[in-house]
Scaffold this motif. Sequence first.
Motif, short mmCIF file in Angstrom:
data_model
loop_
_atom_site.label_atom_id
_atom_site.label_comp_id
_atom_site.label_asym_id
_atom_site.label_seq_id
_atom_site.Cartn_x
_atom_site.Cartn_y
_atom_site.Cartn_z
N SER A 26 0.81 -1.21 0.00
CA SER A 26 0.00 0.00 0.00
C SER A 26 0.85 1.26 0.00
O SER A 26 0.38 2.34 -0.32
CB SER A 26 -0.92 0.00 1.22
N ALA A 27 2.17 1.12 0.34
CA ALA A 27 3.06 2.27 0.38
C ALA A 27 3.75 2.50 -0.95
O ALA A 27 4.59 3.39 -1.06
CB ALA A 27 4.09 2.07 1.49
N ALA A 28 3.42 1.71 -1.96
CA ALA A 28 4.08 1.83 -3.25
C ALA A 28 3.77 3.17 -3.89
O ALA A 28 2.67 3.71 -3.78
CB ALA A 28 3.63 0.69 -4.18
N VAL A 29 4.77 3.73 -4.57
CA VAL A 29 4.59 4.96 -5.34
C VAL A 29 4.04 4.58 -6.71
O VAL A 29 4.62 3.75 -7.42
CB VAL A 29 5.92 5.72 -5.48
N GLU A 30 2.93 5.17 -7.09
CA GLU A 30 2.31 4.92 -8.39
C GLU A 30 2.63 6.07 -9.34
O GLU A 30 2.58 7.24 -8.95
CB GLU A 30 0.80 4.76 -8.24
N ALA A 31 2.94 5.75 -10.57
CA ALA A 31 3.24 6.77 -11.57
C ALA A 31 2.81 6.27 -12.94
O ALA A 31 2.48 5.09 -13.12
CB ALA A 31 4.73 7.08 -11.57
N THR A 77 16.98 -2.39 -7.48
CA THR A 77 17.59 -3.72 -7.39
C THR A 77 16.92 -4.77 -8.25
O THR A 77 17.57 -5.75 -8.64
CB THR A 77 17.58 -4.21 -5.93
N ALA A 78 15.64 -4.59 -8.58
CA ALA A 78 14.95 -5.64 -9.35
C ALA A 78 13.69 -5.09 -9.99
O ALA A 78 13.07 -4.15 -9.47
CB ALA A 78 14.60 -6.81 -8.44
N ARG A 82 5.40 -8.81 -18.23
CA ARG A 82 5.79 -7.43 -18.48
C ARG A 82 6.26 -6.78 -17.19
O ARG A 82 5.79 -7.12 -16.10
CB ARG A 82 4.62 -6.62 -19.05
N ILE A 83 7.16 -5.82 -17.32
CA ILE A 83 7.59 -5.06 -16.16
C ILE A 83 6.48 -4.07 -15.77
O ILE A 83 5.93 -3.38 -16.61
CB ILE A 83 8.91 -4.33 -16.44
N VAL A 84 6.18 -4.05 -14.49
CA VAL A 84 5.12 -3.16 -14.00
C VAL A 84 5.60 -2.33 -12.81
O VAL A 84 4.81 -1.67 -12.14
CB VAL A 84 3.85 -3.96 -13.60
N GLY A 85 6.89 -2.38 -12.56
CA GLY A 85 7.43 -1.60 -11.46
C GLY A 85 8.83 -2.04 -11.12
O GLY A 85 9.41 -2.92 -11.77
N VAL A 86 9.39 -1.44 -10.06
CA VAL A 86 10.72 -1.79 -9.60
C VAL A 86 10.76 -1.71 -8.08
O VAL A 86 9.94 -1.04 -7.44
CB VAL A 86 11.81 -0.84 -10.17
N THR A 87 11.73 -2.41 -7.50
CA THR A 87 11.99 -2.32 -6.06
C THR A 87 13.37 -1.71 -5.86
O THR A 87 14.26 -1.83 -6.71
CB THR A 87 11.93 -3.70 -5.39
N THR A 88 13.57 -1.07 -4.72
CA THR A 88 14.84 -0.44 -4.42
C THR A 88 15.52 -1.14 -3.25
O THR A 88 14.90 -1.91 -2.51
CB THR A 88 14.67 1.05 -4.08
N LYS A 89 16.79 -0.84 -3.08
CA LYS A 89 17.61 -1.48 -2.06
C LYS A 89 17.07 -1.25 -0.66
O LYS A 89 17.17 -2.11 0.22
CB LYS A 89 19.05 -0.98 -2.16
N ALA A 99 4.44 1.34 -12.26
CA ALA A 99 4.00 2.08 -13.45
C ALA A 99 3.85 1.09 -14.59
O ALA A 99 4.54 0.07 -14.64
CB ALA A 99 5.00 3.17 -13.81
N PRO A 100 2.95 1.38 -15.54
CA PRO A 100 2.77 0.47 -16.68
C PRO A 100 3.92 0.52 -17.69
O PRO A 100 4.04 -0.36 -18.54
CB PRO A 100 1.48 0.96 -17.32
N MET A 101 4.79 1.55 -17.59
CA MET A 101 5.94 1.65 -18.48
C MET A 101 7.15 2.08 -17.67
O MET A 101 7.05 2.95 -16.80
CB MET A 101 5.67 2.65 -19.61
N VAL A 102 8.31 1.47 -17.98
CA VAL A 102 9.54 1.73 -17.24
C VAL A 102 10.66 2.04 -18.25
O VAL A 102 10.77 1.36 -19.28
CB VAL A 102 9.94 0.54 -16.36
N VAL A 103 11.48 3.03 -17.93
CA VAL A 103 12.61 3.41 -18.78
C VAL A 103 13.91 3.04 -18.07
O VAL A 103 14.13 3.43 -16.91
CB VAL A 103 12.61 4.92 -19.07
#
Length: 424
Positions: free
Chosen positions: A5-10, A134-135, A144-151, A158-162
């Motif tokens: 629930s703490a995820a940042v959505e973009a 990190t992943a 499909r990629i739908v987000g990322v996690t950090t260290k 997000a539905p798109m990642v660069v």
Amino acid sequence: MSDQSAAVEADVIVVGAGPAGSATATYLARSGLDVALLEKSQFPREKVCGDGLTPRATRQLIKLGIDTSTQAGWLHNRGLRIYGGKQQPFHLDWPELADFPSYGLVRPRADFDDLLARNAVASGAKLYELANVTAPILDDRSDRIVGVTTKDGRIFRAPMVVAADGNSSRLSLAMGLSTRDDRPMGVAVRTYYTSPRTDDDYLESWLELWDGEPGQSNLLPGYGWIFGMGDGTSNVGLGILNTSSAFGKTDYRDLLRRWLANTPEEWGFRDANMTMPIRGAALPMGFNRQPHYTRGLVLVGDAGGMVNPFNGEGIAYAMESADVAAEAIAEAHYRGAGTAGAERALRAYPVRMKQSLGGYYTLGRIFVKLIARPEIMRICTTYGLPRRSLMRFTLKLLANLHDSTDGDASDKVINTLSRIAPAA
């Protein structure tokens, strides 16, 4: 791990706030998208780079709305000074063109990247520093990629990642995208010296590196550069390509010192005047990681191997790829992320990059194979440098500075060669 629930959505996540990432974030934010720009370190931060920008990079900064005036802290340069084949250098001013300005720039990379990141924030992007990705987060059904996690346990969705995370691009590797062995790769090392040459208004390129008297000593592998920084120092470095037999077998720091030991002592390029350690970085060239779009992930800049094989320039192409990628991503967003129409828009990005640079980069791959042979380089410098018309053409070719329409004969030759060459 943080609670979901703490995820940042973009709308879009951009991983890496170098020139490619910050430029992508700027264009996307200006298109009305909610952009999360993630940077693993904190600004200002150091990056290994020559700090010299050609008119091609200058054009991209102008497109981003950056003030490139001297009043804004930029050092302008008039062209290129070339050493090779003879003791006296050869001067070439940047060409007068419709497509590009006639001046280049110099700016320390730490300040440069900070400026671009703040420009992205001013445009509406949200910058998250100390966000070490990190992943990827993958959708179980579509892969499909739908987000990322950090260290530190944060989640960004997000539905798109660069992927703008540089040559190593851990995000691309995690998505199964490795580098290609059939593409050029370079290594560059550089440092700074206090020097009276700090206010030089030419970028300087050394096509031959000798460890003693030119023509009477050993010819070292690679090419060198000297860029005056305008702050009392000069950026000095050298690069070597993997087409050279010395690649991976050379102490590059020692190589730099051996070359500089033969330069005039009054220039100041000696250890006693060095202001920071010699540092190195890889130069991923000629689209060495592909595809540039797959499964929701878009590759820009060094992550996609955008460095020009002809001259080792990367920043201009990082920002160019950002421009093209952002247009495709914005189009996909407004068509409806996840729809067939959005997917078609995203798949157009690598097609456009190949149309723009693919043939030219193929020519660059041929070029680096040729100059890896010392006898060919010696012939080129000995017989080519004295011919000003030939060198003007060579400058346009190596720096990719030519008009796309209504140019002169040399512009038309370069455009034709790039068009008929197979795309990289």
